[in-house]
Motif scaffolding. Structure first.
Motif, PDB file in Angstrom:
ATOM      1  N   SER A 235       0.937  -1.091   0.160  1.00 18.09           N
ATOM      2  CA  SER A 235      -0.015  -0.116   0.112  1.00 18.09           C
ATOM      3  C   SER A 235       0.774   1.311  -0.035  1.00 18.09           C
ATOM      4  O   SER A 235       0.625   2.238  -0.881  1.00 18.09           O
ATOM      5  N   PHE A 236       1.841   1.226   0.780  1.00 21.66           N
ATOM      6  CA  PHE A 236       2.841   2.366   0.738  1.00 21.66           C
ATOM      7  C   PHE A 236       3.458   2.677  -0.328  1.00 21.66           C
ATOM      8  O   PHE A 236       3.922   3.619  -0.845  1.00 21.66           O
ATOM      9  N   ARG A 237       4.025   1.570  -1.025  1.00 18.81           N
ATOM     10  CA  ARG A 237       4.532   1.656  -2.280  1.00 18.81           C
ATOM     11  C   ARG A 237       3.989   2.129  -3.322  1.00 18.81           C
ATOM     12  O   ARG A 237       4.211   3.195  -4.153  1.00 18.81           O
ATOM     13  N   MET A 238       2.632   1.774  -3.142  1.00 13.58           N
ATOM     14  CA  MET A 238       1.706   2.316  -4.234  1.00 13.58           C
ATOM     15  C   MET A 238       1.363   3.881  -4.037  1.00 13.58           C
ATOM     16  O   MET A 238       1.174   4.745  -5.013  1.00 13.58           O
ATOM     17  N   GLY A 239       1.319   4.075  -2.551  1.00 19.34           N
ATOM     18  CA  GLY A 239       1.391   5.651  -2.274  1.00 19.34           C
ATOM     19  C   GLY A 239       2.242   6.473  -2.897  1.00 19.34           C
ATOM     20  O   GLY A 239       2.145   7.707  -3.213  1.00 19.34           O
ATOM     21  N   ILE A 240       3.529   5.864  -2.688  1.00 22.01           N
ATOM     22  CA  ILE A 240       4.630   6.617  -2.928  1.00 22.01           C
ATOM     23  C   ILE A 240       4.663   6.974  -4.426  1.00 22.01           C
ATOM     24  O   ILE A 240       5.238   7.820  -4.995  1.00 22.01           O
ATOM     25  N   GLU A 241       4.499   5.619  -5.368  1.00 21.58           N
ATOM     26  CA  GLU A 241       4.310   5.936  -6.882  1.00 21.58           C
ATOM     27  C   GLU A 241       3.448   6.987  -7.146  1.00 21.58           C
ATOM     28  O   GLU A 241       3.628   7.524  -8.107  1.00 21.58           O
ATOM     29  N   GLN A 242       2.194   6.910  -6.681  1.00 25.79           N
ATOM     30  CA  GLN A 242       1.009   7.932  -7.057  1.00 25.79           C
ATOM     31  C   GLN A 242       1.606   9.494  -6.624  1.00 25.79           C
ATOM     32  O   GLN A 242       1.556  10.243  -7.408  1.00 25.79           O
ATOM     33  N   LYS A 243       2.234   9.557  -5.573  1.00 26.67           N
ATOM     34  CA  LYS A 243       2.816  10.923  -5.302  1.00 26.67           C
ATOM     35  C   LYS A 243       3.827  11.288  -6.545  1.00 26.67           C
ATOM     36  O   LYS A 243       3.927  12.477  -6.963  1.00 26.67           O
ATOM     37  N   GLN A 244       4.718  10.562  -6.860  1.00 29.52           N
ATOM     38  CA  GLN A 244       5.649  10.564  -7.887  1.00 29.52           C
ATOM     39  C   GLN A 244       5.212  10.913  -9.220  1.00 29.52           C
ATOM     40  O   GLN A 244       5.558  11.834  -9.840  1.00 29.52           O
ATOM     41  N   ARG A 245       3.963  10.167  -9.453  1.00 26.58           N
ATOM     42  CA  ARG A 245       3.332  10.704 -10.874  1.00 26.58           C
ATOM     43  C   ARG A 245       2.511  11.851 -10.752  1.00 26.58           C
ATOM     44  O   ARG A 245       2.674  12.524 -11.778  1.00 26.58           O
ATOM     45  N   GLU A 246       2.198  12.206  -9.589  1.00 28.25           N
ATOM     46  CA  GLU A 246       1.568  13.646  -9.509  1.00 28.25           C
ATOM     47  C   GLU A 246       2.444  14.481  -9.596  1.00 28.25           C
ATOM     48  O   GLU A 246       2.194  15.580 -10.224  1.00 28.25           O
ATOM     49  N   ALA A 247       3.642  14.203  -8.925  1.00 27.42           N
ATOM     50  CA  ALA A 247       4.584  15.373  -8.753  1.00 27.42           C
ATOM     51  C   ALA A 247       5.239  15.605 -10.499  1.00 27.42           C
ATOM     52  O   ALA A 247       5.441  16.642 -10.973  1.00 27.42           O
ATOM     53  N   MET A 248       5.192  14.577 -11.245  1.00 27.22           N
ATOM     54  CA  MET A 248       5.706  14.448 -12.648  1.00 27.22           C
ATOM     55  C   MET A 248       4.909  15.174 -13.548  1.00 27.22           C
ATOM     56  O   MET A 248       4.833  15.922 -14.396  1.00 27.22           O
ATOM     57  N   ALA A 249       3.348  14.961 -13.378  1.00 31.54           N
ATOM     58  CA  ALA A 249       2.244  15.436 -13.995  1.00 31.54           C
ATOM     59  C   ALA A 249       2.027  16.909 -13.568  1.00 31.54           C
ATOM     60  O   ALA A 249       1.945  17.621 -14.646  1.00 31.54           O
ATOM     61  N   GLU A 250       2.352  17.291 -12.516  1.00 35.26           N
ATOM     62  CA  GLU A 250       2.281  18.875 -12.240  1.00 35.26           C
ATOM     63  C   GLU A 250       3.461  19.544 -12.829  1.00 35.26           C
ATOM     64  O   GLU A 250       3.436  20.728 -13.407  1.00 35.26           O
ATOM     65  N   LYS A 251       4.767  19.032 -13.180  1.00 33.67           N
ATOM     66  CA  LYS A 251       5.939  19.643 -13.688  1.00 33.67           C
ATOM     67  C   LYS A 251       5.343  19.760 -15.278  1.00 33.67           C
ATOM     68  O   LYS A 251       5.899  20.709 -15.839  1.00 33.67           O
ATOM     69  N   ARG A 252       4.925  18.810 -15.841  1.00 38.02           N
ATOM     70  CA  ARG A 252       4.448  18.877 -17.230  1.00 38.02           C
ATOM     71  C   ARG A 252       3.289  19.898 -17.326  1.00 38.02           C
ATOM     72  O   ARG A 252       3.734  20.632 -18.375  1.00 38.02           O
ATOM     73  N   ARG A 253       2.477  20.203 -16.675  1.00 38.87           N
ATOM     74  CA  ARG A 253       1.429  21.069 -16.356  1.00 38.87           C
ATOM     75  C   ARG A 253       2.227  22.462 -16.329  1.00 38.87           C
ATOM     76  O   ARG A 253       1.808  23.321 -17.335  1.00 38.87           O
ATOM     77  N   LEU A 254       3.039  22.546 -15.540  1.00 37.97           N
ATOM     78  CA  LEU A 254       3.696  23.998 -15.328  1.00 37.97           C
ATOM     79  C   LEU A 254       4.578  24.199 -16.852  1.00 37.97           C
ATOM     80  O   LEU A 254       4.624  25.312 -17.163  1.00 37.97           O
ATOM     81  N   LEU A 255       5.269  23.232 -17.313  1.00 39.52           N
ATOM     82  CA  LEU A 255       6.006  23.297 -18.383  1.00 39.52           C
ATOM     83  C   LEU A 255       5.236  23.610 -19.523  1.00 39.52           C
ATOM     84  O   LEU A 255       5.407  24.677 -20.353  1.00 39.52           O
ATOM     85  N   SER A 256       4.073  22.892 -19.827  1.00 40.41           N
ATOM     86  CA  SER A 256       3.172  23.256 -20.761  1.00 40.41           C
ATOM     87  C   SER A 256       2.438  24.840 -20.815  1.00 40.41           C
ATOM     88  O   SER A 256       2.478  25.447 -21.542  1.00 40.41           O
ATOM     89  N   ARG A 257       2.289  25.086 -19.490  1.00 41.18           N
ATOM     90  CA  ARG A 257       1.778  26.349 -19.179  1.00 41.18           C
ATOM     91  C   ARG A 257       2.678  27.654 -19.710  1.00 41.18           C
ATOM     92  O   ARG A 257       2.713  28.675 -20.358  1.00 41.18           O
TER      93      ARG A 257
END
Length: 261
Positions: A235-257
Motif C-alpha cells: 500500500s505504501f509503495r503504491m502511495g509513493i508511486e502515486q505521489k511521484q506520478r502526481e509530481a511529474m504530472a504537475e511539472k508537465r503542466r507547469l512546463l506546458s503553461r
C-alpha cells in the motif's frame, strides 16, 4: 487456582528478598514493561503481605539493580530496560528516507510472523480473552470511524499477540518497536484506512490474525501476520508511486503553461 492480583502475598520468612524476586520475575517475563508504574506503596505492601519498611527496602534494592526508578511524589516505575530503539537524530533521519521505512517493515514482518506462530501455540485463556476484547473494541472503532481508537487498538492487538508468545526477549524488544509506531515516526496509519475508502480490508486482516491465534492455528496465524505487513508495504509503495506520478504530472503542466505564454 486463578490469580486475583498481579502480586502474590509473601510469607513472613521471605520478606524483602522475596519481594525483589517476585518483581524481578514479572519484569523478566515482560509482564511489567518499561515505563509501567507500580501500584502505590500502600497497595503493593498489602498485596504482597509485607510491611511498608520491608517493601521500601525491596524497592531500593531493585533501584540499585537498575530495574526500577523511584520518583518522589510520583511513584515507582519500571526502568527503561531496552533503551531507545533509535535516538532522536536517527529517527529524524529515518523519517526523511523512504528505504528506512521498508527496512522497518521487513523487521516487523519477520518478528510478527514468529510471534503469531508462538502465540497460536502458547496463548493462555487470559491471552485469548484479551485478544477477543481488543477485536471487539477494534470493530467498534471501525464502525464508528474513530481513527484514534483504531490506532490504539491496532497497536494493542499486535502487542497482545507478542505478549501471548510468552517469549520475554521478543516482548521487550517489540515493545520498543511499537513505541515508534505509536509515535507515528515512519508513517501515518490513517493513510492505510483510506486505500479502500473505509479501512475494512485492514480491519479484516486484524480480525483474521486475532482469530487464528485464538483458535490455535499456527500456520494461519503466521501467514496472516506476514500478509498483513505485506499489505502495508504494498500500500505504501503504491502511495509513493502515486505521489511521484502526481509530481511529474504537475511539472508537465507547469512546463506546458510556460511554453504557451
Amino acid at each position: 487456582m486463578t490469580p486475583t492480583s498481579l502480586f502474590e502475598p509473601i510469607g513472613h520468612e521471605s520478606l524483602a528478598d522475596a519481594v525483589v524476586a517476585q518483581i524481578e520475575e514479572l519484569i523478566a517475563a515482560g509482564i511489567l514493561k518499561q515505563g509501567r508504574k507500580l501500584p502505590s506503596e500502600r497497595d503493593l505492601a498489602e498485596s504482597l503481605n509485607v510491611s511498608r519498611p520491608k517493601l521500601r527496602e525491596a524497592l531500593h534494592a531493585l533501584e540499585e539493580r537498575g530495574l526500577v526508578q523511584i520518583r518522589h511524589g510520583e511513584g515507582t516505575f519500571v526502568a527503561a530496560l531496552t533503551g531507545q530503539a533509535m535516538l532522536p537524530a536517527l529517527l529524524s533521519l529515518y523519517g526523511r528516507h523512504e528505504p528506512a521505512f521498508f527496512d522497518y517493515l521487513e523487521y516487523r514482518r519477520e518478528q510478527e510472523g514468529f510471534a503469531a506462530r508462538l502465540a497460536a501455540q502458547r496463548a493462555t485463556k487470559s491471552d485469548k480473552a484479551r485478544i477477543a476484547e481488543i477485536l471487539q473494541e477494534m470493530e467498534r472503532a471501525w464502525r464508528e470511524q474513530d481513527s484514534e481508537a483504531s490506532r490504539e487498538t491496532d497497536i494493542a492487538l499486535h502487542t497482545a499477540i507478542v505478549d501471548a508468545s510468552q517469549n520475554a526477549t521478543l516482548i521487550h524488544m517489540m515493545a520498543s518497536i511499537y513505541d515508534l509506531t505509536r509515535q507515528g515516526v515512519f508513517y501515518n496509519r490513517d493513510f492505510l484506512r483510506t486505500i479502500d475508502g473505509t479501512g475494512k480490508e485492514l480491519f479484516d486482516q486484524h480480525v483474521g490474525l486475532g482469530q487464528a491465534v485464538i483458535e490455535g492455528d499456527e500456520a494461519r496465524a503466521e501467514t496472516a501476520a506476514l500478509e498483513h505487513i505485506n499489505y502495508v508495504e504494498k500500500s505504501f509503495r503504491m502511495g509513493i508511486e502515486q505521489k511521484q506520478r502526481e509530481a511529474m504530472a504537475e511539472k508537465r503542466r507547469l512546463l506546458s503553461r510556460s511554453a504557451s505564454k
